[in-house]
Write a protein that holds these residues in place. Structure first.
Motif, PDB file in Angstrom:
ATOM      1  N   ALA A  53       0.840  -1.200   0.000  1.00 37.70           N
ATOM      2  CA  ALA A  53       0.000   0.000   0.000  1.00 37.70           C
ATOM      3  C   ALA A  53       0.876   1.252   0.000  1.00 37.70           C
ATOM      4  O   ALA A  53       0.561   2.236  -0.663  1.00 37.70           O
ATOM      5  N   THR A  68       3.859   1.597  -1.359  1.00 39.90           N
ATOM      6  CA  THR A  68       4.412   1.845  -2.694  1.00 39.90           C
ATOM      7  C   THR A  68       3.348   2.400  -3.635  1.00 39.90           C
ATOM      8  O   THR A  68       3.667   3.000  -4.652  1.00 39.90           O
ATOM      9  N   LEU A  69       2.071   2.186  -3.297  1.00 38.88           N
ATOM     10  CA  LEU A  69       0.999   2.718  -4.150  1.00 38.88           C
ATOM     11  C   LEU A  69       0.668   4.164  -3.789  1.00 38.88           C
ATOM     12  O   LEU A  69      -0.228   4.753  -4.375  1.00 38.88           O
ATOM     13  N   GLY A  70       1.381   4.711  -2.805  1.00 33.36           N
ATOM     14  CA  GLY A  70       1.211   6.131  -2.501  1.00 33.36           C
ATOM     15  C   GLY A  70       0.496   6.415  -1.197  1.00 33.36           C
ATOM     16  O   GLY A  70       0.279   7.572  -0.865  1.00 33.36           O
ATOM     17  N   ALA A  71       0.116   5.374  -0.452  1.00 37.71           N
ATOM     18  CA  ALA A  71      -0.614   5.614   0.792  1.00 37.71           C
ATOM     19  C   ALA A  71       0.361   5.964   1.913  1.00 37.71           C
ATOM     20  O   ALA A  71       1.305   5.216   2.167  1.00 37.71           O
ATOM     21  N   TYR A 100      -6.843   1.397  -5.988  1.00 40.45           N
ATOM     22  CA  TYR A 100      -6.294   1.865  -4.713  1.00 40.45           C
ATOM     23  C   TYR A 100      -5.282   2.993  -4.878  1.00 40.45           C
ATOM     24  O   TYR A 100      -5.392   4.040  -4.248  1.00 40.45           O
ATOM     25  N   GLY A 101      -4.294   2.788  -5.748  1.00 42.76           N
ATOM     26  CA  GLY A 101      -3.214   3.765  -5.864  1.00 42.76           C
ATOM     27  C   GLY A 101      -3.642   5.051  -6.551  1.00 42.76           C
ATOM     28  O   GLY A 101      -3.048   6.104  -6.347  1.00 42.76           O
ATOM     29  N   PHE A 161      -4.263   8.211  -4.557  1.00 39.33           N
ATOM     30  CA  PHE A 161      -3.152   8.962  -3.977  1.00 39.33           C
ATOM     31  C   PHE A 161      -2.348   9.725  -5.031  1.00 39.33           C
ATOM     32  O   PHE A 161      -1.392  10.409  -4.700  1.00 39.33           O
ATOM     33  N   ARG A 172      -2.470  -2.970 -10.837  1.00 39.75           N
ATOM     34  CA  ARG A 172      -2.605  -2.107  -9.667  1.00 39.75           C
ATOM     35  C   ARG A 172      -1.441  -1.115  -9.597  1.00 39.75           C
ATOM     36  O   ARG A 172      -1.631   0.069  -9.321  1.00 39.75           O
ATOM     37  N   ALA A 173      -0.227  -1.619  -9.856  1.00 44.30           N
ATOM     38  CA  ALA A 173       0.937  -0.736  -9.834  1.00 44.30           C
ATOM     39  C   ALA A 173       0.830   0.307 -10.947  1.00 44.30           C
ATOM     40  O   ALA A 173       1.171   1.468 -10.763  1.00 44.30           O
ATOM     41  N   ALA A 215      -1.630   3.459 -10.572  1.00 44.91           N
ATOM     42  CA  ALA A 215      -1.156   4.557  -9.730  1.00 44.91           C
ATOM     43  C   ALA A 215      -0.306   5.537 -10.533  1.00 44.91           C
ATOM     44  O   ALA A 215       0.224   6.486  -9.978  1.00 44.91           O
TER      45      ALA A 215
END
Lengths: 233, 366
Positions: free
Chosen positions: A129, A131-134, B99-100, B103, B145-146, B149
């Motif tokens: 999470a 690494t995904l920016g959280a 998810y990403g 952000f 997913r990667a 983002a």
């Protein structure tokens, strides 16, 4: 079946007990999660001492815990006097004091359940999470907390059940005042102390059993729903 | 994109001391297990803080211990595809994918959900839970997913290592598409020459925590002496060739390059398209005369450019075939008997059956 009907005074004790237990559980939950998280994840000087203090109510005689609460949170106790003068919050001989005593007694059980489930969380998921920016607070809110939910539910149920049964610390700290601090166990105790109180004691005992069973079933249902939603392999 | 890494880090008794610079589309970090590959990508991602050194992506300083700079991982905008997909179990595939995105600043989102879902072929999985996916599907979702983002760089740590051959074959084309179409630089960790030869534009070779070689893939894979012993038989040359025609009668494709023509079993690429062919050094025979009466279909002519004595009485002979080197690994005895010397004309002979589907892939469009 006439004997099964609760008298108004008994109803008051039942309702008070439920109110005290819910407050004890809900109010201690944020601190419980924080302490569980700190104990599960952080290394710091004095960690063993913190762990010991949290677990103290579990091993001390409840009367001792109640007396300590009276010394610190009583009207003349250092914390009790401070809260009374500055915020008008009074614990001694009030139902809030019963909630405090129940919360303290149940705290180790709650922390333990939550801590175990935090330790079971795969930290690699949190790194993913990240690494995904959280940022860390978001990781906690969106990954850690949902994954810990079953443990939190278990901890709350344990805490609630413990609070429903708390007797020693409560009666020492806030006494046994009908309508204010007389919870189910105190009421049962009172019945056993007066002639002809057997029937009342039995009624309230049955109520205790029913409430405990309901709490257990609710926790089962919640836990199952959460784990199905989560689908953890 | 340029990735610059120059770090020193100690993990227990293991010392990592790596410096390299790469602007490749897909840079492979290649080495045996324990060579420090995963530590290196963890350092780039920000999962580990190096004791000393610098990491820059496109001039942006992510780490500089001398200036006390350490950008935390959630601000690096570096995607990471882990070996174990690490999908969030409490979310659906669709929620995992999005998810990403949340952000990423709105102005910097370049990856469209629909396009990524299309690219990876995961449209039918969107409503499922990760626990119901196969290993290959999980890894595709993890890549998606990667990607969604909108990272500036994607790290992949042996994304195929936990999969069987069929699943690997399923995912490889998606990684190739990512490399060629998505145009995001990728750093790809692997210990397999076959994977690296197929995917990499550049290679950074690691051994014992140090960079033993780095450069364009063709140059590095030719250096058989640098490859780990258990992968050495997979080493050889990479040739860029054009599909000249399909010989349907025999189910073959003819590939052409300045080095000459070779035939492989039917390749599905269109006539005129570029393919990359890996020729294992162990599969190449050397002749000093034009061979006759031979079953082997592929004869490339050229000049010997180098003869290197390898370990175990083996010699690596490099034959320059029209500008593209072909390596043959032969016994030192044969090299001696043929009296191979640089400058002398020679022929490289390769059996068509020695090309397996793994060794021919579509060319890297640059």
């Amino acid at each position: 079946m006439e004997w099964l009907h609760l008298s108004p005074e008994e109803w008051i004790a039942v309702r008070l007990s439920i109110k005290v237990s819910i407050w004890a559980t809900v109010a201690s939950l944020p601190l419980g999660i924080l302490i569980a998280y700190v104990l599960a994840r952080k290394e710091f000087w004095g960690k063993a001492a913190l762990n010991g203090i949290v677990h103290l109510p579990l091993i001390l005689p409840p009367v001792v815990t109640g007396y300590l609460l009276l010394l610190t949170f009583g009207r003349r106790g250092p914390i009790g006097a401070f809260l009374d003068q500055n915020f008008g919050i009074v614990f001694s001989f009030r139902w809030t004091g019963a909630a405090l005593a129940c919360g303290v007694m149940a705290f180790p059980l709650m922390v333990r359940a939550i801590r175990l489930s935090i330790e079971a969380v795969d930290r690699k998921l949190e790194a993913a999470a990240g690494t995904l920016g959280a940022s860390p607070p978001f990781v906690f809110a969106t990954i850690t907390l949902p994954l810990v939910l079953p443990g939190i539910i278990a901890g709350m149920i344990l805490s609630f059940a413990k609070a429903m049964g708390e007797f020693g610390a409560t009666i020492t700290f806030v006494s046994n005042i009908p309508g204010e601090t007389q919870t189910l166990p105190s009421a049962i105790y009172t019945f056993t102390q007066v002639p002809g109180g057997d029937l009342g004691a039995l009624r309230l005992t049955l109520v205790s059993i029913v409430i405990a069973m309901i709490a257990l079933v609710v926790s089962e249902v919640l836990a199952r729903r959460v784990s199905r939603r989560m689908d953890i392999e | 994109m340029t990735l610059l890494v120059d770090i020193r880090h100690r993990l227990g008794s293991f010392e990592l001391e790596a410096g390299f610079e790469s602007s490749g589309r897909l840079t492979a970090l290649f080495g045996t297990s324990g060579s420090g590959k995963t530590s290196l990508v963890n350092l780039i991602a920000g999962l580990i803080r190096p004791m000393q050194g610098r990491i820059l992506v496109d001039g942006r300083v992510l780490v500089d211990t001398a200036k006390r700079i350490f950008v935390p991982m959630h601000r690096r905008r570096i995607g990471y595809v882990f070996q174990d997909a690490r999908l969030f179990p409490h979310m659906t595939v669709s929620q995992n994918l999005r998810y990403g995105r949340f952000f990423t600043p709105a102005g910097e989102r370049y990856a469209e959900l629909d396009a990524v879902v299309d690219l990876l072929g995961i449209g039918h999985l969107l409503d499922r839970r990760p626990s119901l996916l196969s290993g290959g599907e999980k890894q595709r979702v993890a890549i998606g997913r990667a990607l969604i983002a909108s990272p500036k760089l994607i790290l992949m740590d042996e994304p195929l290592a936990s999969l069987d051959d069929a699943r690997k074959a399923e995912i490889m084309p998606y990684i190739e598409r990512l490399r060629d179409e998505a145009r995001i630089p990728i750093v790809y960790v692997s210990h397999s020459v076959a994977e690296v030869a197929r995917l990499a534009t550049d290679i950074v070779m690691l051994a014992g925590g140090k960079v033993s070689a780095s450069g364009p893939a063709q140059d590095i894979l030719r250096r058989l002496d640098l490859l780990p012993a258990e992968e050495r038989h997979q080493g050889g040359s990479l040739l860029e060739m054009i599909v000249a025609e399909h010989d349907t009668a025999f189910g073959m494709s003819v590939l052409r390059s300045p080095a000459g023509e070779i035939r492989i079993f039917g390749h599905d690429a269109l006539v005129g398209s570029r393919v990359r062919v890996r020729i294992r050094a162990n599969d190449v025979m050397v002749a000093t005369q034009p061979p006759e009466g031979l079953s082997a279909l592929n004869v490339l002519s050229g000049k010997v450019s180098q003869v290197r004595e390898g370990p175990g009485m083996l010699s690596d002979v490099t034959i320059d075939c029209g500008g593209q080197p072909v390596i043959a690994r032969i016994t030192s005895r044969s090299a001696r008997m043929l009296d191979l010397k640089p400058g002398q004309s020679a022929f490289a002979v390769i059996k068509t059956v020695s090309f397996d589907p793994d060794s021919t892939t579509r060319g890297i469009t640059i």
